[in-house]
Design an enzyme around this catalytic site. Structure first.
Site, PDB file in Angstrom:
ATOM      1  N   GLU A  88      -4.588   3.628   6.405  1.00  0.00           N
ATOM      2  CA  GLU A  88      -4.405   3.428   4.965  1.00  0.00           C
ATOM      3  C   GLU A  88      -5.059   4.594   4.219  1.00  0.00           C
ATOM      4  O   GLU A  88      -4.588   5.043   3.184  1.00  0.00           O
ATOM      5  CB  GLU A  88      -5.030   2.102   4.534  1.00  0.00           C
ATOM      6  CG  GLU A  88      -4.710   1.751   3.097  1.00  0.00           C
ATOM      7  CD  GLU A  88      -5.565   0.648   2.537  1.00  0.00           C
ATOM      8  OE1 GLU A  88      -6.509   0.961   1.775  1.00  0.00           O
ATOM      9  OE2 GLU A  88      -5.288  -0.518   2.826  1.00  0.00           O
ATOM     10  N   ARG A 102       0.836  -1.216   0.000  1.00  0.00           N
ATOM     11  CA  ARG A 102       0.000   0.000   0.000  1.00  0.00           C
ATOM     12  C   ARG A 102       0.870   1.265   0.000  1.00  0.00           C
ATOM     13  O   ARG A 102       0.590   2.236   0.709  1.00  0.00           O
ATOM     14  CB  ARG A 102      -0.942   0.038   1.215  1.00  0.00           C
ATOM     15  CG  ARG A 102      -1.957  -1.075   1.284  1.00  0.00           C
ATOM     16  CD  ARG A 102      -2.964  -0.989   0.131  1.00  0.00           C
ATOM     17  NE  ARG A 102      -4.052  -1.910   0.362  1.00  0.00           N
ATOM     18  CZ  ARG A 102      -4.017  -3.209   0.052  1.00  0.00           C
ATOM     19  NH1 ARG A 102      -2.952  -3.717  -0.541  1.00  0.00           N
ATOM     20  NH2 ARG A 102      -5.055  -3.977   0.286  1.00  0.00           N
ATOM     21  N   SER A 104     -10.473  -0.777   3.634  1.00  0.00           N
ATOM     22  CA  SER A 104      -9.660  -0.915   4.857  1.00  0.00           C
ATOM     23  C   SER A 104      -9.236   0.470   5.326  1.00  0.00           C
ATOM     24  O   SER A 104      -8.616   1.219   4.571  1.00  0.00           O
ATOM     25  CB  SER A 104      -8.399  -1.726   4.564  1.00  0.00           C
ATOM     26  OG  SER A 104      -8.731  -3.001   4.104  1.00  0.00           O
TER      27      SER A 104
END
Ligand code: EPU
Length: 336
Positions: free
Chosen positions: A332, A161, A236
């Site tokens: 995130e 990520r 998420s």
């Protein structure tokens, strides 16, 4: 291209947060982009699909909605194909186009919200596949010099990520197009992610196609993740934390059932969802917002919540996880 004033951003962020942008422009071409940057705005915010952002206040900046469109086959060699996709194409629609053309490589990334141009920034990933696995290069406009530059896969420095666009080059470039290399035959399927394997087995499919894998992924995602068109969310909210082997040993002695994946000899990834779940937050609602009932990693806006509400909840979760497990959860989602 026109610059509009005081525009509601609710339709442009998947959390459905109701804040305004002081200025807003829809960008339909690279020329539009250069023109708007030539007006020397004091501050800009790039909106792709608005699927990875939590807006906690009105945005006092020029918001650019990247609508660049187009999908083009660049080359076809034996069983590989290179495709150039404009940044404003919707990610899932692009994946569906690939599946229709029988191009393989992105099927595990089906149904991820957002646009093609923002996908490399956080190297989107799901079910054992990451964007970087099919990424060749991207073209991006430098905000200051207005020059286009090509970034190869190596240049992008992809991680979990993560990419150079979230680190050293944060806020400096606007991605305008991305080139992918996919298979056009003899597809290599990645079905070893537990849930995909069992889904395919349950449907009795012995020799799955890329389309079957996509259907399995869509079905798994739909069973766990809320549809942002119905319940506001950003997927998420936190990253899965990585801890050292010694730290993990201590945790495992206290929590025997702790799920984990080995990343390297001395680093172990722990699902943030499990930490949040174990801390007792799964399914908790606080009026019009809360933690999703089926996936503890997803914070949700049931309608009318503010970005500050969600932020406060996320801080509460981070505090609880720190207290119980001594782990710092990193977000995130970009918080603004
Ligand atoms: N779990 C719980 N409670 C829950 C949910 C999960 O304890 O409420 C535990 C289970 O042990 C499960 C484990 O957590 O086995 C992992 O859960 P899951 O397979 O749902 O995956 P995840 O780690 O929570 C990651 C990505 C998702 C991606 C899935 C599938 C991150 C931050 N998230 O989630 O990506 O779809 O794997 O590959 O890496 C996103 O980035 O927005 C996203 C949705």
């Amino acid at each position: 291209m026109t610059i509009k004033n005081n525009i509601p951003l609710k339709p442009f962020n998947t959390f459905g947060i109701d804040v305004n942008a002081s200025q807003f422009a829809a960008i339909n071409s690279v020329e539009d982009l250069k023109d708007v940057l030539n007006t020397n705005p004091s501050d800009i915010l790039i909106l792709g699909g608005g699927s990875n952002i939590l807006l906690t206040k009105d945005v006092d900046a020029l918001v650019l909605q990247i609508n660049l469109k187009g999908i083009r086959v660049l080359s076809e060699l034996e069983n590989r194909v290179q495709i150039e996709v404009a940044a404003g194409e919707n990610w899932h629609e692009f994946v569906c186009w690939c599946l229709k053309e029988n191009f393989g490589g992105l099927e595990n990334l089906s149904l991820i919200p957002g646009n093609v141009g923002t996908a490399p920034i956080q190297n989107i990933g799901a079910y054992g596949v990451e964007l970087k696995d099919s990424f060749v290069s991207c073209e991006a406009l430098h905000i200051q010099t207005k020059e286009l530059k090509v970034f190869t896969k190596e240049d992008c420095n992809f991680g979990y990520r993560n990419s150079i666009f979230k680190q050293e080059l944060k806020g400096q470039y606007i991605i305008t197009s991305v080139v992918f290399e996919l298979s056009s035959q003899h597809h290599i399927l990645k079905t070893n992610y537990g849930a995909i394997e069992s889904k395919l087995e349950n449907t009795g499919i012995k020799t799955p196609t890329i389309q079957d894998v996509s259907k399995a992924v869509i079905s798994i995602r739909n069973s766990k993740l809320p549809d942002p068109k119905i319940i506001g969310n950003s997927g998420s909210f936190f990253k899965n934390p990585v801890v050292s082997a010694s730290k993990f040993q201590i945790l495992q002695s206290q929590f025997q059932l702790i799920p984990h994946y080995n990343v390297s000899e001395d680093s172990i990834k722990i699902p943030a969802a499990w930490l949040i779940d174990t801390a007792g937050f799964k399914g908790k609602t606080f009026g019009n917002f809360g933690v999703h009932t089926k996936q503890a990693l997803v914070l949700v806006n049931y309608g009318g919540a503010s970005g500050k509400d969600i932020l406060t909840l996320s801080l509460q979760i981070q505090k609880a996880v720190k207290l119980i497990f001594d782990i710092d959860l990193e977000t995130e989602v970009n918080i603004l």
